[in-house]
Structure formats: structure tokens, C-alpha cells
Design a protein around this motif. Sequence first.
Motif, PDB file in Angstrom:
ATOM      1  N   ILE A 169      16.154  10.294  12.699  1.00  0.00           N
ATOM      2  CA  ILE A 169      15.864   9.965  11.305  1.00  0.00           C
ATOM      3  C   ILE A 169      16.298  11.104  10.384  1.00  0.00           C
ATOM      4  O   ILE A 169      16.893  10.881   9.323  1.00  0.00           O
ATOM      5  CB  ILE A 169      14.372   9.642  11.135  1.00  0.00           C
ATOM      6  N   VAL A 170      16.000  12.329  10.790  1.00  0.00           N
ATOM      7  CA  VAL A 170      16.400  13.495   9.989  1.00  0.00           C
ATOM      8  C   VAL A 170      17.912  13.534   9.821  1.00  0.00           C
ATOM      9  O   VAL A 170      18.427  13.725   8.703  1.00  0.00           O
ATOM     10  CB  VAL A 170      15.888  14.796  10.636  1.00  0.00           C
ATOM     11  N   ARG A 171      18.643  13.347  10.919  1.00  0.00           N
ATOM     12  CA  ARG A 171      20.108  13.399  10.843  1.00  0.00           C
ATOM     13  C   ARG A 171      20.649  12.297   9.947  1.00  0.00           C
ATOM     14  O   ARG A 171      21.544  12.540   9.123  1.00  0.00           O
ATOM     15  CB  ARG A 171      20.699  13.293  12.248  1.00  0.00           C
ATOM     16  N   SER A 172      20.112  11.088  10.113  1.00  0.00           N
ATOM     17  CA  SER A 172      20.589   9.970   9.303  1.00  0.00           C
ATOM     18  C   SER A 172      20.305  10.206   7.822  1.00  0.00           C
ATOM     19  O   SER A 172      21.178  10.001   6.971  1.00  0.00           O
ATOM     20  CB  SER A 172      19.925   8.657   9.757  1.00  0.00           C
ATOM     21  N   PHE A 173      19.091  10.632   7.523  1.00  0.00           N
ATOM     22  CA  PHE A 173      18.722  10.846   6.120  1.00  0.00           C
ATOM     23  C   PHE A 173      19.588  11.934   5.493  1.00  0.00           C
ATOM     24  O   PHE A 173      20.131  11.756   4.386  1.00  0.00           O
ATOM     25  CB  PHE A 173      17.247  11.218   6.015  1.00  0.00           C
ATOM     26  N   ASN A 174      19.716  13.064   6.185  1.00  0.00           N
ATOM     27  CA  ASN A 174      20.501  14.167   5.636  1.00  0.00           C
ATOM     28  C   ASN A 174      21.972  13.796   5.487  1.00  0.00           C
ATOM     29  O   ASN A 174      22.643  14.238   4.547  1.00  0.00           O
ATOM     30  CB  ASN A 174      20.358  15.408   6.518  1.00  0.00           C
ATOM     31  N   ASN A 175      22.483  12.987   6.403  1.00  0.00           N
ATOM     32  CA  ASN A 175      23.879  12.561   6.335  1.00  0.00           C
ATOM     33  C   ASN A 175      24.117  11.662   5.116  1.00  0.00           C
ATOM     34  O   ASN A 175      25.171  11.731   4.472  1.00  0.00           O
ATOM     35  CB  ASN A 175      24.258  11.819   7.608  1.00  0.00           C
ATOM     36  N   ILE A 176      23.128  10.818   4.803  1.00  0.00           N
ATOM     37  CA  ILE A 176      23.268   9.884   3.681  1.00  0.00           C
ATOM     38  C   ILE A 176      23.014  10.563   2.338  1.00  0.00           C
ATOM     39  O   ILE A 176      23.776  10.380   1.377  1.00  0.00           O
ATOM     40  CB  ILE A 176      22.293   8.697   3.851  1.00  0.00           C
ATOM     41  N   TYR A 177      21.948  11.364   2.261  1.00  0.00           N
ATOM     42  CA  TYR A 177      21.475  11.844   0.969  1.00  0.00           C
ATOM     43  C   TYR A 177      21.687  13.339   0.724  1.00  0.00           C
ATOM     44  O   TYR A 177      21.642  13.779  -0.426  1.00  0.00           O
ATOM     45  CB  TYR A 177      19.989  11.530   0.820  1.00  0.00           C
ATOM     46  N   GLY A 178      21.866  14.127   1.769  1.00  0.00           N
ATOM     47  CA  GLY A 178      21.972  15.568   1.604  1.00  0.00           C
ATOM     48  C   GLY A 178      20.912  16.277   2.421  1.00  0.00           C
ATOM     49  O   GLY A 178      19.888  15.698   2.786  1.00  0.00           O
ATOM     50  N   ASP A 179      21.149  17.545   2.705  1.00  0.00           N
ATOM     51  CA  ASP A 179      20.277  18.307   3.602  1.00  0.00           C
ATOM     52  C   ASP A 179      18.974  18.693   2.918  1.00  0.00           C
ATOM     53  O   ASP A 179      18.894  19.681   2.176  1.00  0.00           O
ATOM     54  CB  ASP A 179      20.992  19.564   4.092  1.00  0.00           C
ATOM     55  N   VAL A 180      17.950  17.900   3.204  1.00  0.00           N
ATOM     56  CA  VAL A 180      16.606  18.169   2.693  1.00  0.00           C
ATOM     57  C   VAL A 180      15.612  18.300   3.842  1.00  0.00           C
ATOM     58  O   VAL A 180      14.765  19.193   3.854  1.00  0.00           O
ATOM     59  CB  VAL A 180      16.148  17.040   1.738  1.00  0.00           C
ATOM     60  N   LEU A 181      15.733  17.417   4.825  1.00  0.00           N
ATOM     61  CA  LEU A 181      14.777  17.390   5.927  1.00  0.00           C
ATOM     62  C   LEU A 181      15.149  18.392   7.008  1.00  0.00           C
ATOM     63  O   LEU A 181      16.330  18.713   7.203  1.00  0.00           O
ATOM     64  CB  LEU A 181      14.709  15.978   6.518  1.00  0.00           C
ATOM     65  N   VAL A 182      14.138  18.859   7.721  1.00  0.00           N
ATOM     66  CA  VAL A 182      14.320  19.844   8.791  1.00  0.00           C
ATOM     67  C   VAL A 182      14.195  19.155  10.139  1.00  0.00           C
ATOM     68  O   VAL A 182      13.251  18.390  10.373  1.00  0.00           O
ATOM     69  CB  VAL A 182      13.276  20.971   8.675  1.00  0.00           C
ATOM     70  N   GLU A 183      15.132  19.432  11.019  1.00  0.00           N
ATOM     71  CA  GLU A 183      15.111  18.845  12.355  1.00  0.00           C
ATOM     72  C   GLU A 183      14.213  19.681  13.264  1.00  0.00           C
ATOM     73  O   GLU A 183      14.453  20.872  13.455  1.00  0.00           O
ATOM     74  CB  GLU A 183      16.530  18.784  12.918  1.00  0.00           C
ATOM     75  N   PRO A 184      13.176  19.071  13.838  1.00  0.00           N
ATOM     76  CA  PRO A 184      12.226  19.838  14.643  1.00  0.00           C
ATOM     77  C   PRO A 184      12.676  19.991  16.101  1.00  0.00           C
ATOM     78  O   PRO A 184      13.480  19.212  16.609  1.00  0.00           O
ATOM     79  CB  PRO A 184      10.964  18.986  14.581  1.00  0.00           C
ATOM     80  N   THR A 185      12.116  20.992  16.730  1.00  0.00           N
ATOM     81  CA  THR A 185      12.298  21.162  18.172  1.00  0.00           C
ATOM     82  C   THR A 185      10.947  20.944  18.847  1.00  0.00           C
ATOM     83  O   THR A 185       9.889  21.102  18.228  1.00  0.00           O
ATOM     84  CB  THR A 185      12.814  22.561  18.523  1.00  0.00           C
ATOM     85  N   GLY A 186      10.978  20.592  20.121  1.00  0.00           N
ATOM     86  CA  GLY A 186       9.747  20.383  20.861  1.00  0.00           C
ATOM     87  C   GLY A 186       9.268  21.667  21.509  1.00  0.00           C
ATOM     88  O   GLY A 186      10.069  22.523  21.891  1.00  0.00           O
ATOM     89  N   TYR A 187       7.968  21.806  21.588  1.00  0.00           N
ATOM     90  CA  TYR A 187       7.356  22.912  22.323  1.00  0.00           C
ATOM     91  C   TYR A 187       6.567  22.310  23.464  1.00  0.00           C
ATOM     92  O   TYR A 187       5.632  21.535  23.241  1.00  0.00           O
ATOM     93  CB  TYR A 187       6.440  23.746  21.426  1.00  0.00           C
ATOM     94  N   PHE A 188       6.946  22.649  24.678  1.00  0.00           N
ATOM     95  CA  PHE A 188       6.287  22.096  25.855  1.00  0.00           C
ATOM     96  C   PHE A 188       5.308  23.113  26.424  1.00  0.00           C
ATOM     97  O   PHE A 188       5.639  24.294  26.565  1.00  0.00           O
ATOM     98  CB  PHE A 188       7.317  21.694  26.909  1.00  0.00           C
ATOM     99  N   ALA A 189       4.117  22.662  26.699  1.00  0.00           N
ATOM    100  CA  ALA A 189       3.079  23.554  27.213  1.00  0.00           C
ATOM    101  C   ALA A 189       3.542  24.207  28.508  1.00  0.00           C
ATOM    102  O   ALA A 189       4.287  23.609  29.287  1.00  0.00           O
ATOM    103  CB  ALA A 189       1.792  22.774  27.461  1.00  0.00           C
ATOM    104  N   PRO A 190       3.108  25.458  28.742  1.00  0.00           N
ATOM    105  CA  PRO A 190       3.467  26.132  29.991  1.00  0.00           C
ATOM    106  C   PRO A 190       3.044  25.316  31.199  1.00  0.00           C
ATOM    107  O   PRO A 190       2.095  24.535  31.153  1.00  0.00           O
ATOM    108  CB  PRO A 190       2.687  27.449  29.915  1.00  0.00           C
ATOM    109  N   LYS A 191       3.763  25.515  32.295  1.00  0.00           N
ATOM    110  CA  LYS A 191       3.479  24.787  33.529  1.00  0.00           C
ATOM    111  C   LYS A 191       2.019  24.998  33.919  1.00  0.00           C
ATOM    112  O   LYS A 191       1.492  26.101  33.858  1.00  0.00           O
ATOM    113  CB  LYS A 191       4.393  25.291  34.657  1.00  0.00           C
ATOM    114  N   GLY A 192       1.373  23.904  34.303  1.00  0.00           N
ATOM    115  CA  GLY A 192      -0.030  23.971  34.688  1.00  0.00           C
ATOM    116  C   GLY A 192      -0.986  23.659  33.554  1.00  0.00           C
ATOM    117  O   GLY A 192      -2.199  23.632  33.739  1.00  0.00           O
TER     118      GLY A 192
END
Length: 339
Positions: A166-189
Motif C-alpha cells: 500500500i505504501v509503495r502504491s500510494f507513494n508511486n501515485i501521489y508522491g513520497d509521503v508514507l513510510v515503508e515499515p520493517t518487521g521486528y521479530f522477537a528473539p528465538k524462544g
Amino acid sequence: MADKEIILTGDRPTGKMHIGHWVGSLQNRVELQNLGKYDSFIMIADKQALTDNARDPEKIHRSLTEVALDYLAVGIDPSKSTIFVQSQIPALSELTEYYLNIVSVGRLQRNPTVKTEIQQKQFGESIPAGFLIYPVSQAADITAFKATVVPVGDDQEPMLEQTREIVRSFNNIYGDVLVEPTGYFAPKGMGRIPGLDGRKMSKSLGNAIYLSDDADTLAKKVKSMYTDPLHINIADPGHIEGNMVFTYLDIFGDDKAHIAQLKEHYQQGGLGDMKIKRYLIDVLEEKLAPIRQRRLEYAQNMDQVLKMLKEGSDHANAIATQTLDEVRHVMGVDYFGKF
């Protein structure tokens, strides 16, 4: 100092929180909050909870303060983390509406997490529209705060990927406003832990230990735990694989050497189930008693808890509204901005 990373996470208020939530996410949130490297936003997702509980709103109302108490009890600090209520942020609904125009129904139906949950909830052909589109609502939640980091479990990765699309599509259509997030995965265990009976820990299955359980309730639940059905007599050799008492000791017990001795003794025979259950009760009580006490103290002043939620929601609302203003501007729908 460089700007901090922004974290967004949260929970649906559909009941009190259990030790699975504590191990799987709450402990991690407290640790991240205390690092001082992040601006942390923690959302009580009441609107999302209504997508499949619309006919029982009282459940959501009742659970909202229960979740807030659990947050405070485990150490989430409103001076370090913004705790807010989703429905109190009007900008989220408008952002969702805009994003829906750039997402197809087919894409929503293909989302693996949504497909799985639709099967689990047995909606059949009666899928609530709000439930089908909740990945888009999640995208609004994340992007409204320009979150750069979103703690997720493995099963939630498809939801996060939909937000990135959604972020990529929106920014591609309207301009760079939204930030693309990354995932944080809990440590093993630190992922999901099983319920008392070995199945997934779930409120609906009645196999959870809640953070609010008193000492007697905790003890009764541990005594009912699934162990080894073949371990009929104390003298019989026992199995530790699939034995929930040892699974929980591995997760919560600090004395690993003693636990290793218990395992060896149990496998050889001569160690009864009730003895190891009593040891587990002591281990869990040591961990949970301080949380329980803090929760009771906060519950004595619910006006302050509600004030905290109001202040957090006001702060979150100001930030989300700023993002909405930027979105409106690039879309060209801020017609009267100069007046």
C-alpha cells in the motif's frame, strides 16, 4: 541526536491478557521502550476487535481497561510509550478509506493470514466486510504514525507485506509521503507458548494462565496441566517431550541445572507429576506475583488509568492528524487549506 525509530504495536481488547502475550510480546515491548532508542506507540485496537465482535460491543468496552491494566502491570510506562485507543483517532478511518481505493478485493482475499482466520472463525459466506479489509486498516494504523518498525510474529508477516504494498502504491501515485515499515521479530524462544493442554493458548479454549489470576487460580491451573499420560505410577519412567510442565519450566525457570536434574529423574522414574507441578507453581508465582500486585494497585485508581488512555490518545491523534493532512495535500483534496 538522530531521530528515533518509531515502533507501532498493539492488541485487540477481547479479554484479559495471558502469559502467552507476556512472553510473546509484552516483555519485548518493555525492553524496547526502556532502550531509549524508539518512540513507541502501543494501540488498543478496539475498532479491529469490533470486526468480528460487532454484536457484542460490551465485550470490547469491558476488555479495554483490562488490557490497559495488563500493560501497566508488566511495566509499559506511559511516560516512555504512548498508549492509545484506536477508535479515538479519526484520521485512521479516513486513511483506511483512501487506501481501499488502491487495493483490490482479490488481493485482500489472497492474504494468507486473513484466509486462515476466516477458516478458523468459520465465517463461510458471511464474512464481515470490516474483517476482510482489516489489513488495510492496519496499514492506516502503521502509516499514520510513520512507524519504521513493527514487531510481528511469523504469521503476521503477510499483513506487514500488504502494508508495504500500500505504501509503495500510494507513494508511486501521489508522491513520497508514507513510510515503508520493517518487521521486528522477537528473539528465538520468545514466540508463542502452548496452552495448559498443549494446544494453542487461547481465551476461547480455556487453557490460559492470565496475568490477573490470583495465586489459588494459578495453582489450580498448573495442577490441571497435561503431563505424560503413560506416567501412571511414580516409579514409571516419564516422557518430557510434549509434557507441558517441563515445557513451561524451560520457558520460565531460571535454575536450568535443577530443571535438567528434574528431567533426568523424571525420565528414569521415581518423580511424581505433582512434585514437578508444585515446583512450577513456585516458579510462576515468583514471576507473576509482582505483576499481579502492580495490577491490583493500578485497578484501585481507574480514573487515572482512563486519564492515561485519554492523554495517550490525544497525543496519538495529533500525530495521525498531521499525517492525514500530508496525505490530503498530495492527493489534492485539501481544497480549503488556505482559508
